[in-house]
Design a protein around this motif. Structure first.
Motif: not given
Length: 212
Positions: A139-168
């Motif tokens: 996976v080329l991590d700087d050739a992918t991307g995320s959007v922020p989410y907010s729902n019943r489970a919480g609020l997460v920034s696009a950066e946090m989502i992207h970084r977390t998924f890349m680490v996983v």
């Protein structure tokens, strides 16, 4: 890169919806990821690596990706470059309900390099299904991307989502690297190694202990 590897570049859902539509990619900046996607496609073409373009479709009248709409259309970065195979999908994974796996098997592909959108949805789903099907994945991590989410489970920034998924993904599912690293590997430089769940956890514990 080793001679035994036969790669395909999988370009997932690089559509206007993520650039000028209702789901604008926020992290990494969409202009940056688009540039890297174009670089990866050009390098793959020059190296003789097959390119698969994937396009997400939703029924007419859907708020996003409605088939035939401007948001559904492939972005010019991808539409203006040649591809070897085209996949239209309706589910997150590029393998689900498509001919992708059979086409890859016919070409003798054993390694997939994945770029496109979104990190946490279609990229993640495709990577995991690819691994389960026996493919090695990058996976080329700087050739992918995320959007922020907010729902019943919480609020997460696009950066946090992207970084977390890349680490996983790096911990088990894929060899995660920057586009520049992959381009250097095409030119003969060694690839970094995918890590493991255990090593990733131990590194985190060691870092936490040092910071205590």
């Amino acid at each position: 890169m080793t001679a035994s590897m036969k790669r395909a570049l999988i370009v997932i859902d690089v559509q206007n919806e993520y650039v000028t539509g209702h789901l604008r990619i926020e992290y990494p900046a969409v202009e940056l990821s688009l540039s890297h996607i174009g670089q990866a496609m050009d390098a793959a073409r020059a190296a003789g690596i097959p390119i698969v373009v994937v396009q997400n479709s939703a029924p007419s009248g859907s708020p996003i990706f409605a088939h035939g709409s401007e948001g559904w259309a492939l972005h010019p970065v991808v539409a203006g470059r040649p591809a070897d195979h085209y996949v239209e999908k309706t589910l997150p994974s590029a393998f689900a309900g498509t001919d992708l796996e059979s086409w890859l098997r016919e070409q003798g592909i054993d390694t997939l390099t994945v770029v496109g959108y979104m990190t946490h949805n279609c990229v993640d789903s495709t990577v995991k299904q690819a691994l389960h099907a026996g493919f090695a994945v990058e996976v080329l991590d700087d050739a992918t991307g995320s959007v922020p989410y907010s729902n019943r489970a919480g609020l997460v920034s696009a950066e946090m989502i992207h970084r977390t998924f890349m680490v996983v993904l790096q911990s088990r599912f894929a060899n995660v690297m920057e586009t520049a690293t992959w381009l250097a590997a095409l030119a003969g430089q060694p690839l970094p190694e995918r890590e493991s769940i255990y090593a990733s956890n131990q590194h985190a514990l060691q870092m936490r202990a040092r910071m205590a």
